[in-house]
Design a protein around this motif. Structure first.
Motif, PDB file in Angstrom:
ATOM      1  N   MET A  43     -17.210  -7.049  -1.416  1.00  0.00           N
ATOM      2  CA  MET A  43     -16.254  -6.638  -0.567  1.00  0.00           C
ATOM      3  C   MET A  43     -14.927  -6.838  -1.214  1.00  0.00           C
ATOM      4  N   TYR A  44     -13.845  -6.056  -0.871  1.00  0.00           N
ATOM      5  CA  TYR A  44     -12.620  -6.067  -1.577  1.00  0.00           C
ATOM      6  C   TYR A  44     -11.928  -7.440  -1.323  1.00  0.00           C
ATOM      7  N   PRO A  45     -11.281  -8.171  -2.067  1.00  0.00           N
ATOM      8  CA  PRO A  45     -10.576  -9.439  -1.896  1.00  0.00           C
ATOM      9  C   PRO A  45      -9.674  -9.618  -0.756  1.00  0.00           C
ATOM     10  N   VAL A  46     -10.087  -9.339   0.451  1.00  0.00           N
ATOM     11  CA  VAL A  46      -9.243  -9.227   1.415  1.00  0.00           C
ATOM     12  C   VAL A  46      -8.232 -10.478   1.842  1.00  0.00           C
ATOM     13  N   LYS A  47      -9.178 -11.500   1.695  1.00  0.00           N
ATOM     14  CA  LYS A  47      -8.485 -12.713   1.793  1.00  0.00           C
ATOM     15  C   LYS A  47      -7.274 -13.142   0.889  1.00  0.00           C
ATOM     16  N   ASP A  48      -7.714 -12.836  -0.448  1.00  0.00           N
ATOM     17  CA  ASP A  48      -6.677 -12.913  -1.396  1.00  0.00           C
ATOM     18  C   ASP A  48      -5.253 -12.190  -1.310  1.00  0.00           C
ATOM     19  N   GLU A  49      -5.744 -10.909  -1.004  1.00  0.00           N
ATOM     20  CA  GLU A  49      -4.462  -9.798  -0.865  1.00  0.00           C
ATOM     21  C   GLU A  49      -3.672 -10.342   0.482  1.00  0.00           C
ATOM     22  N   ILE A  50      -4.380 -10.575   1.509  1.00  0.00           N
ATOM     23  CA  ILE A  50      -3.604 -10.518   2.830  1.00  0.00           C
ATOM     24  C   ILE A  50      -2.788 -12.038   2.690  1.00  0.00           C
ATOM     25  N   THR A  51      -3.301 -13.029   1.943  1.00  0.00           N
ATOM     26  CA  THR A  51      -2.623 -14.257   1.742  1.00  0.00           C
ATOM     27  C   THR A  51      -1.483 -14.068   0.957  1.00  0.00           C
ATOM     28  N   LYS A  52      -1.488 -13.046  -0.091  1.00  0.00           N
ATOM     29  CA  LYS A  52      -0.274 -12.857  -0.719  1.00  0.00           C
ATOM     30  C   LYS A  52       0.800 -12.316  -0.205  1.00  0.00           C
ATOM     31  N   VAL A  53       0.352 -11.121   0.784  1.00  0.00           N
ATOM     32  CA  VAL A  53       1.565 -10.338   1.674  1.00  0.00           C
ATOM     33  C   VAL A  53       1.934 -11.473   2.586  1.00  0.00           C
ATOM     34  N   LEU A  54       1.283 -12.309   3.256  1.00  0.00           N
ATOM     35  CA  LEU A  54       1.792 -13.154   4.274  1.00  0.00           C
ATOM     36  C   LEU A  54       2.619 -14.209   3.596  1.00  0.00           C
ATOM     37  N   THR A  55       2.304 -14.689   2.603  1.00  0.00           N
ATOM     38  CA  THR A  55       3.252 -15.916   2.024  1.00  0.00           C
ATOM     39  C   THR A  55       4.603 -15.219   1.399  1.00  0.00           C
ATOM     40  N   ALA A  56       4.597 -13.868   1.164  1.00  0.00           N
ATOM     41  CA  ALA A  56       5.926 -13.119   0.729  1.00  0.00           C
ATOM     42  C   ALA A  56       6.607 -12.770   1.711  1.00  0.00           C
ATOM     43  N   LEU A  57       6.154 -12.997   3.111  1.00  0.00           N
ATOM     44  CA  LEU A  57       6.906 -12.308   4.135  1.00  0.00           C
ATOM     45  C   LEU A  57       8.085 -12.956   4.567  1.00  0.00           C
ATOM     46  N   PRO A  58       9.358 -12.304   4.442  1.00  0.00           N
ATOM     47  CA  PRO A  58      10.400 -13.064   4.732  1.00  0.00           C
ATOM     48  C   PRO A  58      10.366 -13.350   6.487  1.00  0.00           C
ATOM     49  N   GLU A  59      11.477 -14.445   6.638  1.00  0.00           N
ATOM     50  CA  GLU A  59      11.641 -14.426   8.011  1.00  0.00           C
ATOM     51  C   GLU A  59      11.950 -13.397   8.926  1.00  0.00           C
ATOM     52  N   GLY A  60      11.341 -12.999  10.107  1.00  0.00           N
ATOM     53  CA  GLY A  60      11.866 -12.043  10.753  1.00  0.00           C
ATOM     54  C   GLY A  60      11.003 -10.799  10.774  1.00  0.00           C
ATOM     55  N   VAL A  61      10.078 -10.814   9.698  1.00  0.00           N
ATOM     56  CA  VAL A  61       9.301  -9.571   9.414  1.00  0.00           C
ATOM     57  C   VAL A  61       7.927  -9.995   9.713  1.00  0.00           C
ATOM     58  N   ARG A  62       6.996  -9.233  10.528  1.00  0.00           N
ATOM     59  CA  ARG A  62       5.819  -9.479  10.948  1.00  0.00           C
ATOM     60  C   ARG A  62       5.166  -8.593  10.089  1.00  0.00           C
ATOM     61  N   LEU A  63       3.595  -8.733   9.866  1.00  0.00           N
ATOM     62  CA  LEU A  63       2.600  -7.723   9.429  1.00  0.00           C
ATOM     63  C   LEU A  63       2.048  -7.324  10.374  1.00  0.00           C
ATOM     64  N   CYS A  64       1.800  -5.864  10.339  1.00  0.00           N
ATOM     65  CA  CYS A  64       0.589  -5.281  11.050  1.00  0.00           C
ATOM     66  C   CYS A  64      -0.249  -4.908  10.080  1.00  0.00           C
ATOM     67  N   ALA A  65      -1.528  -5.227  10.259  1.00  0.00           N
ATOM     68  CA  ALA A  65      -2.484  -4.930   8.981  1.00  0.00           C
ATOM     69  C   ALA A  65      -3.221  -3.533   9.510  1.00  0.00           C
ATOM     70  N   ILE A  66      -3.201  -2.604   8.732  1.00  0.00           N
ATOM     71  CA  ILE A  66      -3.462  -1.400   9.075  1.00  0.00           C
ATOM     72  C   ILE A  66      -5.262  -1.321   8.728  1.00  0.00           C
ATOM     73  N   SER A  67      -6.018  -1.489   9.514  1.00  0.00           N
ATOM     74  CA  SER A  67      -7.585  -1.610   9.297  1.00  0.00           C
ATOM     75  C   SER A  67      -8.379  -0.249   9.367  1.00  0.00           C
ATOM     76  N   LYS A  68      -7.633   1.013   9.850  1.00  0.00           N
ATOM     77  CA  LYS A  68      -8.348   2.146  10.023  1.00  0.00           C
ATOM     78  C   LYS A  68      -9.435   2.430   8.844  1.00  0.00           C
ATOM     79  N   TYR A  69     -10.263   2.932   9.170  1.00  0.00           N
ATOM     80  CA  TYR A  69     -11.500   3.271   8.078  1.00  0.00           C
ATOM     81  C   TYR A  69     -12.100   1.876   7.287  1.00  0.00           C
TER      82      TYR A  69
END
Ligand code: PLP
Length: 223
Positions: free
Chosen positions: A1-27
């Motif tokens: 499986m793609y390293p989803v946990k590593d990748e999303i953690t990188k994105v989430l920890t770098a997210l500035p205040e006031g910006v949310r993540l919509c994780a696009i899970s299509k396909y």
């Protein structure tokens, strides 16, 4: 499986205040969504009704599903009971149908107006002028089942960062104009949904409050 946990953690920890993540899970399979869910992610975006229905029926009930694809009016009824936000509203006709189905379900459905600023004809959405006109027409006041929460857009798929930044900037200018002229007293009108895997830093620099990232988190899509 793609390293989803590593990748999303990188994105989430770098997210500035006031910006949310919509994780696009299509396909991507439900297991990938579960991996992201275990990292605390609750907002997921899908672009096909049938695929969304299938995933929604097997995944945790506290997931906030966002619809991001072209939505046919005859399919609104299937997602109306549970959808958290429809980001891809591109016509008055669709808005009226969302209103009708929301009321049937005794809900108010959050929506974003999808802007078309990119150069590609393939992308859907309202032009800046159509978007202005839709809001100015006053029809939103007749649609109690719809809550307009802001704008969504996709930048052109080009390598030119200046062009991409200019498109985000143009969308942000329209957002600020509409906020001032029509939604100044409506705290719900606050979302600027732009930024995908390849351009989200530019989007964040240009007013984004919600980035929509698929590939960077889940890997390449298999169609
Ligand atoms: C697929 C899609 C995304 C995610 O794109 P990635 O390049 O995989 O991050 C974002 N927004 C919309 C509307 C999409 O259709």
């Amino acid at each position: 499986m793609y390293p989803v946990k590593d990748e999303i953690t990188k994105v989430l920890t770098a997210l500035p205040e006031g910006v949310r993540l919509c994780a696009i899970s299509k396909y991507h399979p439900a297991e990938y969504i579960e991996a992201a869910y275990e990292c605390g992610q609750r907002v997921f975006g899908e672009s096909h009704v049938q695929e969304l229905q299938q995933k929604q029926s097997v995944l945790p009930g506290d997931i906030e599903w966002h619809f991001i694809g072209h939505l046919q009016t005859n399919k609104v009824k299937y997602i109306a009971p549970y959808i958290s936000m429809i980001q891809s509203v591109d016509s008055e006709r669709l808005l009226r149908e969302i209103n009708k189905q929301a009321q049937k379900n005794r809900r108010r459905i959050s929506c974003l107006l999808e802007l078309h600023i990119a150069e590609e004809d393939t992308k859907s959405g309202l032009s800046v002028e159509e978007c202005r006109q839709l809001v100015a027409s006053g029809i939103l006041d007749e649609l109690p089942g719809v809550q307009i929460c802001g704008l969504m857009m996709m930048a052109s798929n080009v390598d030119d960062d200046e062009q991409i930044a200019a498109e985000f900037h143009k969308a942000h200018e329209l957002f600020l104009e509409l906020k001032q002229d029509y939604f100044a007293h409506d705290p719900a009108f606050k979302e600027c949904s732009w930024g995908m895997s390849d351009d989200y830093p530019l989007a964040i620099a240009n007013g984004s409050t919600m980035i929509r990232i698929g590939t960077k988190i889940f890997g390449p899509r298999v169609y």
